[in-house]
Design an enzyme around this catalytic site. Structure first.
Site, short mmCIF file in Angstrom:
data_model
loop_
_atom_site.label_atom_id
_atom_site.label_comp_id
_atom_site.label_asym_id
_atom_site.label_seq_id
_atom_site.Cartn_x
_atom_site.Cartn_y
_atom_site.Cartn_z
CB VAL A 511 -0.93 0.02 1.23
CG1 VAL A 511 -1.88 1.21 1.14
CG2 VAL A 511 -1.72 -1.27 1.33
CG ASP A 624 -11.02 -9.60 8.26
OD1 ASP A 624 -10.07 -9.23 7.55
OD2 ASP A 624 -10.84 -10.18 9.35
#
Length: 841
Positions: A511, A624
């Site tokens: 990222v 999640d």
């Protein structure tokens, strides 16, 4: 992860399974630890090699090596016995070792860039470890090179807490380079290795940086029962004039734990010379006779150079050999900060103490100084170990490898089976009994349809893989919402994916922080290259786009765009300035969140999840929910992120999943056993987050005692005993109104019910949290000595607050779907941080 309910007679199934599998090794650890005989591999060799009591098996016939993409190389000059050969990898490959027992394992990797037709010193590579039982792994070495001016072996040593299954060690060349290794060791560490004062949301992974014998010469591996090397300490002394050597002719008393009652909590008695050799405990550095006028206020200080960006576990070894039992009491300091008081302890009884030193400095200084509580002006240290804590990023989904394990398998099957058959038989009996009981449980389970994997296409073209098919087999035309961003623009936005802009790293990919052509700050998540066309990571990529392109909400992270040119899978999000909720709960370098801020963050996350479950998108289960997936903008507004595991569809369909997915520590035990997912699974995970917010500790901490390891179980056990306020984060204890505390803790308890049918809907959770916030806001003024959660377990005096749902929980502008929301105020969509290092999927 799961709730502990009736702790007298009722043990949740998943908790029991976790306990049995994660601690089945206790049966074996109760036995005396013996010198290990597990896996010792001579890499690149066709012959076995003996070295200091170990037989290193030739890897070509060991059965541990993936041979498809490797070659052996030999030294052109005589080298040390174990370093005549090496195994070279031009492509990613691995060794795989069966693991029979739960515990902390020592992994040693040997490297020597000897003279050969291939210049080994030019190798640049990564090494990663993937225990199969956990479904995620860790990068042990990053951009590693074995170039060494001293022409001596480099031995990298790691400690991994893993369970039964297997351990894969991946060697991954970087760029056009290659990887190599000379020898590998994998064996179970002594049972008392586990640190006493270490907390982490990940399983234990440590890398040895220093191991020092204080007061004597270097200890070579052949003088240590588990083949450790102990350096001599003189080079690390800040002022050699402050210390002198002291030696004892007596052997230490390895009885383990025979410490005086006055000893400070946290000290552990060494029960054998596997903890540290007798040579360590028989020598020490003590204060010199002439300390008057010395500039060092701590009398003796050792200084160690460390990485400024890492935390370290420090283990200090002590044994009073000076001959003044009961009199020597001194203080231990690190970088001038008091750590603990040491002593008094019995003569010749070895013990040790563990503590964690946070990052922020290029040096860790260890100092000892006499305490004011003693008349004996002395202090001593026998040994020291320092290990870097590898806290992330956790690597999900082990690399796909098509590889034949060649050669006869040298695993001692009889030994393995014999060592575990007793424990496994008991486990099987208990599991069968529990499953038989579950047969009679009547409960409705609902699961939405799962996103189907898309067909994968090989790289090398500009072909878009998202336009060839969809979940239903038709083109995904509805994704053409102006979200597509060219690869060229993303290259420019990230300075060609400059590592200086790297803000996260995970199993899906890296990222980067970037700036688009319009000036918008974004987070760019670039999927790993799929060279083999296996489609790995594609379902997550597809799901993230489909979910986030359908919804807009103030408390859900926004998808700015995506790129699927050639073999690229890139997602572009708004940039969240403050990072994840987890950062603000555990990172000591960030300001502590106030109780009011924590309530507002929980309310925001609950609003986002409530919209997912009931909004215009037709019902989405996140699957999640965890503190790393709740991100904060510049104003600490919470947004739920990471929808790669989400499921979508009507919430009145029953569906059984064969693949339970989520994060260890947050998984719904009902979902695990029934494999039937409902929105109540998100509610359970959110209940774990509520306890994290309240207690500021990880969902799973393997370093704590068994009954405290699982936050959900431990928190609910404390709640039932009326002791929950005792584990509340100390930084907010004096801020919490007792009524708000009671309401908040009861909300968490309802979320963590074992049976999904007993849990509230997210809308009800939201209402309860808003009510807890109202109670906090309207709390009656109390004197400072009354403003504490110490009264939380007694009778609560509720303020005069009407118990009606707030406007925001009935009709909330945040809950309105905004399809095609390109004209939203950019002040709310320009800030995003996609899972910092340690948090990225």
């Amino acid at each position: 992860m799961e709730s502990l309910h009736n702790h007298n007679i009722h043990i949740p199934l998943f908790s029991l399974l976790f306990f049995l599998f994660h601690f089945s090794s206790l049966h074996f650890l109760s036995l005396a630890y013996e010198q290990p005989d597990k896996y010792f591999v001579n890499c690149g060799s066709k012959a076995n090699e003996s070295l200091t009591g170990r037989v290193f098996t030739a890897d070509s016939s060991s059965g541990f090596l993936c041979l498809e993409k490797s070659k052996a190389v030999e030294s052109t000059n005589p080298s040390q016995s174990l370093y005549q050969t090496a195994r070279i990898f031009y492509n990613q490959s691995y060794y795989e070792f069966p693991i029979a027992e739960n515990g902390t394992y020592i992994v040693r990797l040997h490297f020597l860039a000897f003279s050969s037709p291939i210049n080994l010193s030019s190798a640049l590579f990564n090494v990663s470890a993937f225990p199969t039982v956990s479904n995620f792994g860790f990068k042990l070495l990053n951009n590693f090179t074995a170039k060494n001016s001293s022409n001596s072996p480099l031995i990298e040593e790691f400690f991994l807490a893993i369970g039964p299954g297997s351990l894969k060690l991946y060697f991954t060349p970087q760029g056009s380079s290659f990887a190599f290794v000379n020898a590998i060791e994998v064996f179970l560490a002594p049972s008392k290795f586990s640190p006493q004062n270490y907390s982490s949301s990940f399983p234990l992974v440590l890398r040895k940086t220093y191991r020092v014998n204080v007061g004597d010469q270097e200890i070579t591996p052949d003088n240590d029962k588990i083949w450790r090397k102990w350096e001599q300490d003189d080079r690390y002394l800040s002022d050699p004039n402050t210390a002198k050597e002291f030696r004892s002719p007596n052997e230490p008393h390895y009885d383990g734990g025979e410490l005086n009652d006055s000893a400070t909590d946290g000290f552990v008695g060494a029960d054998s010379d596997f903890v540290a050799p007798g040579l360590v405990y028989r020598t020490a550095k003590v204060m010199t006779d002439n300390t008057t006028g010395l500039s060092n206020p701590f009398n003796i200080t050792w200084s160690f150079s460390v990485s400024v960006d890492a935390r370290h576990l420090v283990r200090v070894h002590f044994c009073d050999i000076i001959g003044q039992p009961g009199n020597i009491v001194f203080n231990l300091y690190s970088n001038g900060n008091f750590i603990t008081k040491v002593g008094p302890h019995n003569l010749n009884w070895p013990f040790y103490y563990d503590f964690v030193r946070s990052n922020g400095s290029e040096f860790i200084n260890i100092s000892i100084c006499p305490s004011k509580d003693t008349t004996t002006n002395n202090a001593f240290l026998n040994g020291l170990e320092m290990l870097e804590i590898i806290e992330g990023p956790a690597l999900s989904n082990p690399p796909a490898s098509v590889c034949n394990m060649k050669g006869p398998n040298k695993i001692k099957v009889g030994l393995v089976v014999g060592s575990v058959i007793g424990g496994l038989s008991l486990i099987c009996i208990l599991i069968v009994g529990i499953l038989f009981g579950l047969k009679y449980r009547k409960a409705k389970r609902v699961e939405t349809s799962e996103w189907s994997p898309m067909p994968a296409f090989g790289g090398g073209s500009t072909h878009s893989r998202l336009t060839d098919g969809t979940i239903t087999g038709s083109p995904m035309n509805y994704l053409n919402l102006g979200l597509k961003i060219s690869f060229a623009e993303l290259q420019q936005a990230t300075n060609n994916f400059d590592t200086k802009l790297l803000i996260g790293e995970g199993g899906f990919g890296n990222v980067y922080r970037g700036t688009l052509l319009n000036g918008r700050n974004v987070a760019v998540k670039r999927g790993k290259r799929d060279e083999q066309g296996s489609g790995q990571g594609l379902p997550e990529f597809q799901t993230e786009i489909m979910v986030l392109s359908k919804i807009r909400h103030r408390h859900l992270v926004s998808l700015i765009g995506y790129c699927d040119e050639r073999s690229e899978m890139i997602l572009v999000y708004e940039f969240m300035e403050k990072g994840s909720l987890r950062d603000h709960l555990y990172d000591s370098n960030l300001p502590r969140l106030s109780w009011k801020q924590r309530l507002e963050i929980c309310i925001g996350a609950a609003r986002g999840l409530h919209y997912l479950h009931t909004g215009a998108a037709g019902g989405i289960i996140h699957r999640d929910v965890k503190s790393t997936n709740i991100l904060l903008d510049e104003n600490h507004v919470a947004k739920v992120a990471d929808f790669g595991l989400s499921r979508s569809g009507p919430l009145d369909e029953t569906h059984v999943s064969t693949n339970v997915k989520g994060t260890f520590g947050y998984l719904d035990p009902d979902y695990i056993m029934s494999q039937q997912l409902t929105e109540k699974s998100d509610v359970f995970s959110f209940g774990v987050v509520l306890l994290e917010v309240l207690c500021a500790r990880p969902a799973i901490d393997t370093m704590l005692p068994r009954d405290q390891m699982n936050l959900a179980e431990w928190g609910m056990l404390c709640k039932k005993k009326g002791l929950l306020e005792q584990i509340v984060d100390s930084s907010i204890k004096n801020q919490i109104d007792p009524s708000s505390f009671r309401n908040f803790s009861e909300t968490a308890e309802k979320c963590l019910q074992e049976d999904a049918n007993d849990r509230p809907a997210m809308g009800d959770v939201l209402w309860d949290l808003e009510y807890a916030f109202q109670l906090q806001q309207t709390a009656k003024h109390r004197e400072p000595h009354e403003d504490s959660t110490a009264n939380a377990s007694s009778a609560f005096v509720l303020p005069n607050v009407l118990c009606f749902p707030s406007v925001s929980s009935t009709i909330n502008i945040d809950d309105l779907a905004l399809p095609g929301d390109d004209e939203l105020d950019t002040t709310e969509v320009e800030v995003f941080s996609q899972l910092r290092v340690g948090d990225a999927r």
